[in-house]
Design an enzyme around this catalytic site. Structure first.
Site, PDB file in Angstrom:
ATOM      1  N   ARG A  10       3.708  -0.474  -5.002  1.00 60.57           N
ATOM      2  CA  ARG A  10       3.418  -0.788  -3.579  1.00 60.57           C
ATOM      3  C   ARG A  10       2.087  -1.618  -3.527  1.00 60.57           C
ATOM      4  O   ARG A  10       1.594  -2.366  -2.319  1.00 60.57           O
ATOM      5  CB  ARG A  10       3.462   0.249  -2.542  1.00 60.57           C
ATOM      6  CG  ARG A  10       4.631   1.335  -2.590  1.00 60.57           C
ATOM      7  CD  ARG A  10       4.446   2.158  -1.679  1.00 60.57           C
ATOM      8  NE  ARG A  10       4.452   1.682  -0.339  1.00 60.57           N
ATOM      9  CZ  ARG A  10       5.431   1.574   0.517  1.00 60.57           C
ATOM     10  NH1 ARG A  10       6.729   1.352  -0.048  1.00 60.57           N
ATOM     11  NH2 ARG A  10       5.444   0.846   1.810  1.00 60.57           N
ATOM     12  N   HIS A  56      16.554 -37.583  -8.022  1.00 58.35           N
ATOM     13  CA  HIS A  56      15.810 -38.009  -6.705  1.00 58.35           C
ATOM     14  C   HIS A  56      14.447 -37.545  -6.535  1.00 58.35           C
ATOM     15  O   HIS A  56      13.906 -37.198  -5.573  1.00 58.35           O
ATOM     16  CB  HIS A  56      16.618 -37.455  -5.433  1.00 58.35           C
ATOM     17  CG  HIS A  56      18.151 -37.771  -5.607  1.00 58.35           C
ATOM     18  ND1 HIS A  56      18.432 -38.935  -5.028  1.00 58.35           N
ATOM     19  CD2 HIS A  56      19.270 -37.207  -5.782  1.00 58.35           C
ATOM     20  CE1 HIS A  56      19.832 -39.281  -5.092  1.00 58.35           C
ATOM     21  NE2 HIS A  56      20.455 -38.165  -5.641  1.00 58.35           N
ATOM     22  N   LYS A  81      11.589 -15.446 -11.199  1.00 58.38           N
ATOM     23  CA  LYS A  81      11.453 -14.452 -12.381  1.00 58.38           C
ATOM     24  C   LYS A  81      10.185 -14.853 -13.367  1.00 58.38           C
ATOM     25  O   LYS A  81       9.308 -14.208 -13.546  1.00 58.38           O
ATOM     26  CB  LYS A  81      12.730 -14.128 -13.260  1.00 58.38           C
ATOM     27  CG  LYS A  81      13.698 -13.289 -12.388  1.00 58.38           C
ATOM     28  CD  LYS A  81      13.321 -11.720 -12.692  1.00 58.38           C
ATOM     29  CE  LYS A  81      13.740 -11.032 -11.394  1.00 58.38           C
ATOM     30  NZ  LYS A  81      13.463 -11.532 -10.011  1.00 58.38           N
ATOM     31  N   LYS A  99       5.823  -4.836  -4.541  1.00 57.36           N
ATOM     32  CA  LYS A  99       7.172  -4.831  -4.475  1.00 57.36           C
ATOM     33  C   LYS A  99       7.753  -4.975  -2.967  1.00 57.36           C
ATOM     34  O   LYS A  99       8.683  -5.549  -2.727  1.00 57.36           O
ATOM     35  CB  LYS A  99       7.785  -3.694  -4.867  1.00 57.36           C
ATOM     36  CG  LYS A  99       8.995  -3.737  -5.192  1.00 57.36           C
ATOM     37  CD  LYS A  99       9.772  -2.804  -6.260  1.00 57.36           C
ATOM     38  CE  LYS A  99      11.025  -3.207  -6.417  1.00 57.36           C
ATOM     39  NZ  LYS A  99      11.490  -4.489  -6.766  1.00 57.36           N
ATOM     40  N   ASN A 159      -1.190   2.847   5.552  1.00 54.93           N
ATOM     41  CA  ASN A 159      -0.357   1.469   5.112  1.00 54.93           C
ATOM     42  C   ASN A 159       0.072   0.698   6.244  1.00 54.93           C
ATOM     43  O   ASN A 159       0.882   1.302   7.053  1.00 54.93           O
ATOM     44  CB  ASN A 159       0.895   2.170   4.393  1.00 54.93           C
ATOM     45  CG  ASN A 159       2.099   0.978   3.997  1.00 54.93           C
ATOM     46  OD1 ASN A 159       2.996   1.341   3.896  1.00 54.93           O
ATOM     47  ND2 ASN A 159       1.796  -0.152   3.660  1.00 54.93           N
ATOM     48  N   GLY A 160      -0.241  -0.633   6.244  1.00 58.12           N
ATOM     49  CA  GLY A 160       0.351  -1.609   7.414  1.00 58.12           C
ATOM     50  C   GLY A 160      -0.897  -2.490   7.881  1.00 58.12           C
ATOM     51  O   GLY A 160      -1.961  -2.485   6.955  1.00 58.12           O
ATOM     52  N   TRP A 167      -2.793  -2.942  -1.587  1.00 60.99           N
ATOM     53  CA  TRP A 167      -2.559  -4.182  -1.905  1.00 60.99           C
ATOM     54  C   TRP A 167      -3.633  -4.848  -0.593  1.00 60.99           C
ATOM     55  O   TRP A 167      -2.968  -4.857   0.403  1.00 60.99           O
ATOM     56  CB  TRP A 167      -1.252  -4.613  -1.592  1.00 60.99           C
ATOM     57  CG  TRP A 167      -0.674  -5.914  -1.915  1.00 60.99           C
ATOM     58  CD1 TRP A 167      -0.544  -6.358  -3.276  1.00 60.99           C
ATOM     59  CD2 TRP A 167      -0.855  -7.086  -1.206  1.00 60.99           C
ATOM     60  NE1 TRP A 167      -0.203  -7.871  -3.169  1.00 60.99           N
ATOM     61  CE2 TRP A 167      -0.348  -8.422  -2.019  1.00 60.99           C
ATOM     62  CE3 TRP A 167      -1.034  -7.242   0.306  1.00 60.99           C
ATOM     63  CZ2 TRP A 167      -0.282  -9.572  -1.398  1.00 60.99           C
ATOM     64  CZ3 TRP A 167      -0.878  -8.599   0.633  1.00 60.99           C
ATOM     65  CH2 TRP A 167      -0.445  -9.599  -0.069  1.00 60.99           C
ATOM     66  N   GLU A 189       7.004 -15.116 -11.512  1.00 62.51           N
ATOM     67  CA  GLU A 189       6.488 -13.768 -10.761  1.00 62.51           C
ATOM     68  C   GLU A 189       5.976 -13.051 -12.338  1.00 62.51           C
ATOM     69  O   GLU A 189       4.641 -12.600 -11.906  1.00 62.51           O
ATOM     70  CB  GLU A 189       7.561 -12.949 -10.478  1.00 62.51           C
ATOM     71  CG  GLU A 189       8.176 -13.183  -9.021  1.00 62.51           C
ATOM     72  CD  GLU A 189       9.267 -11.954  -8.783  1.00 62.51           C
ATOM     73  OE1 GLU A 189       9.091 -11.341  -7.881  1.00 62.51           O
ATOM     74  OE2 GLU A 189      10.264 -12.130  -9.437  1.00 62.51           O
ATOM     75  N   GLU A 246      16.745 -18.044  -8.914  1.00 62.94           N
ATOM     76  CA  GLU A 246      16.396 -16.675  -9.235  1.00 62.94           C
ATOM     77  C   GLU A 246      15.516 -16.432 -10.667  1.00 62.94           C
ATOM     78  O   GLU A 246      14.683 -15.739 -10.732  1.00 62.94           O
ATOM     79  CB  GLU A 246      17.491 -15.577  -9.052  1.00 62.94           C
ATOM     80  CG  GLU A 246      17.263 -14.206  -9.596  1.00 62.94           C
ATOM     81  CD  GLU A 246      16.187 -13.511  -8.959  1.00 62.94           C
ATOM     82  OE1 GLU A 246      15.528 -14.072  -7.904  1.00 62.94           O
ATOM     83  OE2 GLU A 246      15.871 -12.416  -9.441  1.00 62.94           O
ATOM     84  N   CYS A 273       0.832  -0.989   0.005  1.00 59.21           N
ATOM     85  CA  CYS A 273       0.014  -0.019  -0.110  1.00 59.21           C
ATOM     86  C   CYS A 273       0.881   1.211   0.169  1.00 59.21           C
ATOM     87  O   CYS A 273       2.036   1.059   0.529  1.00 59.21           O
ATOM     88  CB  CYS A 273      -0.866   0.293   1.273  1.00 59.21           C
ATOM     89  SG  CYS A 273      -2.028  -1.235   1.309  1.00 59.21           S
TER      90      CYS A 273
HETATM   91  C1  G6P Z   1       9.144  -9.191  -2.906  1.00 57.55           C
HETATM   92  C2  G6P Z   1       9.433  -8.680  -4.594  1.00 57.55           C
HETATM   93  C3  G6P Z   1      10.955  -9.442  -4.668  1.00 57.55           C
HETATM   94  C4  G6P Z   1      11.901  -9.333  -3.428  1.00 57.55           C
HETATM   95  C5  G6P Z   1      11.303  -9.675  -2.181  1.00 57.55           C
HETATM   96  C6  G6P Z   1      11.995  -8.928  -0.926  1.00 57.55           C
HETATM   97  O1  G6P Z   1       8.652 -10.289  -3.159  1.00 57.55           O
HETATM   98  O2  G6P Z   1       8.811  -8.800  -5.391  1.00 57.55           O
HETATM   99  O3  G6P Z   1      11.691  -8.900  -5.902  1.00 57.55           O
HETATM  100  O4  G6P Z   1      13.003  -9.971  -3.633  1.00 57.55           O
HETATM  101  O5  G6P Z   1      10.237  -9.019  -1.881  1.00 57.55           O
HETATM  102  O6  G6P Z   1      11.924  -7.750  -0.829  1.00 57.55           O
HETATM  103  P1  G6P Z   1      13.120  -6.605  -0.334  1.00 57.55           P
HETATM  104  O7  G6P Z   1      12.749  -5.438  -0.718  1.00 57.55           O
HETATM  105  O8  G6P Z   1      13.256  -7.137   1.141  1.00 57.55           O
HETATM  106  O9  G6P Z   1      14.587  -7.007  -0.933  1.00 57.55           O
END
Ligand code: G6P
Length: 612
Positions: free
Chosen positions: A27, A507, A488, A607, A100-101, A74, A491, A484, A2
């Site tokens: 956010r 395995h 990606k 994010k 926000n929170g 969010w 996501e 990673e 948010c």
């Molecule tokens: C979310 C983002 C990721 C990020 C993760 C941790 O899931 O989409 O890209 O790696 O949070 O966030 P931070 O701000 O702690 O790196």
């Protein structure tokens, strides 16, 4: 998650609020709303993206008034809907807030408030906070006192902008565990969750501390600390340009941020190399301390955690200290054995991820030394860690991280070299080789992201768009790169994918390989190349379609085994992951495009993950 924004001045508030919210959509983006004070509260809020709200209020032109608050959501409590969107107005219409929170004790408070005549229309915790403020305001007759009393009852996290019907020329903002900045303008003042929201109007900001409040008009601002005492704050000047948080001609932030990686790495690395040595500014870790630590934990979430997994290989190899990467959400509840002989490295782009922040606080309270690798300056994690090394990647807007990840990895190299030198575990020769290689990384990344190379990756992505299951396999340092790369793809392209240490295939997961299953084999660790190729042969024998990723010098070798391949330049073995991830970022980007996904704002994600 948010984003909130607030404006009080001489201009029409609504267009400024919309403009600010557009910069905060990263956010959360499942609904948006504003409340502008003209003759009374005028609230407009709607489910869906900000553009829906903007259309509804004619870009803000339809709402008169110079005082207002805005929110992009969010959803946590209650589904995304018009009713659950913020701002929320309390029962008697005296208080309107954006938040926000999370208010953790909202159910108990709601019960109490209902017994005291308050009614609710939404499922949100925020409406409870609005009503609590109204209830206390009706008792106290003063908003500041009411807010101070409310903070004693509210459990959880909040950054709030609060309007009161009896204060047409003032706003109150409070903060605990969610980010909030105050911006000083000329005859106007602002609040926001993040700098880009107000940077167009002012560079003079204060980062509020937990427990702080600011009570302000267009021309004045009074700050209070958690004890309710008046405090003076010295504003900081933001030096970066707003263009850093805009698309700058790229169709998506993610593509822009992929392209920004060479520059971001230069910013992270170059100022830290002086006279052939890694200098980490204010880092207070000494040789004595390092000699006495028995374990390093690296704690993070998401991509930052995968940097931690790389960190295990890098730090153990260089420093010969056991390193354990742990997901922050698990670390918190696994009763970690911590003490003075433990270093806890916390990695976070935003510096506000709830689980990561809680893990950091836990480590601090158990007497471990903490070191944050953080991108957002002045964020909660940066403030709470004993030491902080900033990544200086600049603002990252796309939900899927690229440049922040790359700069975190660079800081990991710098840290390992710094510690290796102090401990004497890194030979001068190796040190110089790493230093030299590190300075070439930006240029090598440029070579990977040329238009020609990206066009090739885009063509591969077009062919991959209909794959339902993808497996990434790799060994050693290639293993976290696979994780990673796989994240990606999930996501932003919504493709089911798994990452496996190549040796683990037999395995279990190999039973899932069928004709044309896409397997992406990362084979950039030279001494394990043949072993990974053996695993490739195993999946090929079962019908898999294999995309290989390796270093340029291995072209002849890889072409014998895989169906298609992508090459990256070669660098020092420990730094190789910095180059390997780049084509995988681009691949996900183009697969997402080919599948018609909303690249920068993928479904269900945000994010900054400020909830557990
Ligand atoms: C979310 C983002 C990721 C990020 C993760 C941790 O899931 O989409 O890209 O790696 O949070 O966030 P931070 O701000 O702690 O790196």
């Amino acid at each position: 998650m948010c984003g909130i924004v607030g404006y009080l001045g001489k201009q029409q508030a609504a267009p400024i609020l919309l403009d600010g919210l557009a910069k905060l959509e990263y956010r959360g983006y499942d609904s948006a709303g504003v409340c502008v004070f003209s003759d009374g509260f005028c609230v407009r809020k709607t489910e869906g993206r900000l553009r829906n709200l903007s259309t509804q209020i004619d870009g803000g032109a339809a709402l008169q008034g110079n005082l207002g608050i805005g929110h992009t959501r969010w959803a946590t409590h209650g589904a995304p809907s018009d009713i659950n969107s913020h701002p929320h107005v309390a029962t008697n219409g005296k208080i309107s807030i954006v938040h926000n929170g999370i208010i953790e004790n909202y159910l108990a408070l709601k019960e109490f408030l209902m017994k005291n005549g308050k009614t609710f229309v939404s499922d949100t915790d925020t409406e409870v906070a609005a009503n609590l403020l109204e209830y206390l305001y009706e008792q106290e007759g003063d908003l500041l006192r009411a807010a101070q009393a409310a903070t004693k009852q509210l459990e959880g996290s909040y950054a709030m902008g609060i309007l009161c019907i009896d204060r047409p020329n003032a706003m109150l903002a409070i903060k605990k565990d969610s980010p909030l900045i105050f911006g000083f303008g000329e005859g106007e003042n602002f609040i926001a969750s993040d700098v880009p929201a107000i940077l167009k109007y002012t560079r003079k900001v204060v980062y509020l501390n937990d427990g702080d409040m600011v009570d302000f008009t267009a021309d004045s601002a009074v700050f209070y600390n958690s004890l309710g005492e008046k405090v003076s704050k010295t504003p900081e000047m933001i030096t970066w340009e707003l263009s850093a948080a805009e698309k700058g001609g790229y169709p998506h932030f993610m593509l822009k941020e992929i392209h920004e990686q060479p520059k971001a790495l230069c910013r992270t690395i170059h100022p830290r190399i002086k006279d052939g040595k890694v200098c980490l500014g204010d880092l207070t870790i000494t040789e004595d301390y390092l000699r006495n630590i028995h374990r390093i934990y690296i704690v993070a979430c998401g991509s930052a955690y995968y940097v931690g997994c790389h960190g295990k290989y890098i730090l153990e190899k260089i420093c010969r200290i056991p390193v354990e990467p742990v997901l922050a959400s698990e670390f918190r509840y696994c009763e970690p054995v911590l003490g003075e002989d433990t270093l806890v490295i916390i990695i976070s782009q935003s510096g506000e991820t709830a689980d990561t922040l809680a893990a950091l606080r836990q480590a601090n309270s158990l007497g471990a030394r903490t070191l944050g690798i953080v991108n957002v300056v002045g964020s909660a994690i940066a403030k709470a860690a004993n030491d902080v090394v900033y990544t200086w990647a600049g603002p990252e807007i796309a939900v899927a991280t690229t440049k922040a990840y790359s700069t975190q990895l660079s800081v990991m190299y710098l840290l390992a070299m710094y510690m290796g030198e102090l401990l004497g575990t890194l030979s001068r020769e190796e040190y110089d080789a790493m230093l030299d290689a590190m300075q070439k990384l930006p240029e090598q990344i440029e070579q990977i992201i040329t238009d020609e190379n990206l066009a090739k990756i885009s063509a591969i992505a077009d062919d991959c768009r209909d794959n339902h299951d993808v497996f990434f396999i790799g060994r050693n340092l290639d293993s976290p790169t696979c994780m990673e790369g796989s994240l990606k793809l999930k996501e932003i392209a919504y493709v089911h994918s798994e990452a496996y240490a190549a040796g683990e295939l037999k395995h279990g997961p190999i039973s899932l390989i069928e004709k044309d299953t896409l397997v992406i084999a990362v084979a950039c660790v030279a001494e394990l190349f043949d072993k990974t190729m053996s695993n490739v042969k195993e999946v090929k024998a079962r019908g898999a379609n294999v995309l290989g990723l390796t270093t340029e010098d291995m072209e002849e070798e890889i072409r014998k085994t895989v169906d298609r391949y992508i090459l990256v330049p070669k660098t020092h073995p420990l730094l190789q992951p910095s180059l390997n991830i780049i084509p995988l970022q681009a691949l996900s980007y183009y697969v997402a495009l080919a599948r018609g996904c909303d690249v920068d704002n993928p479904r269900n994600l945000a994010k900054s993950v400020t909830v557990e």
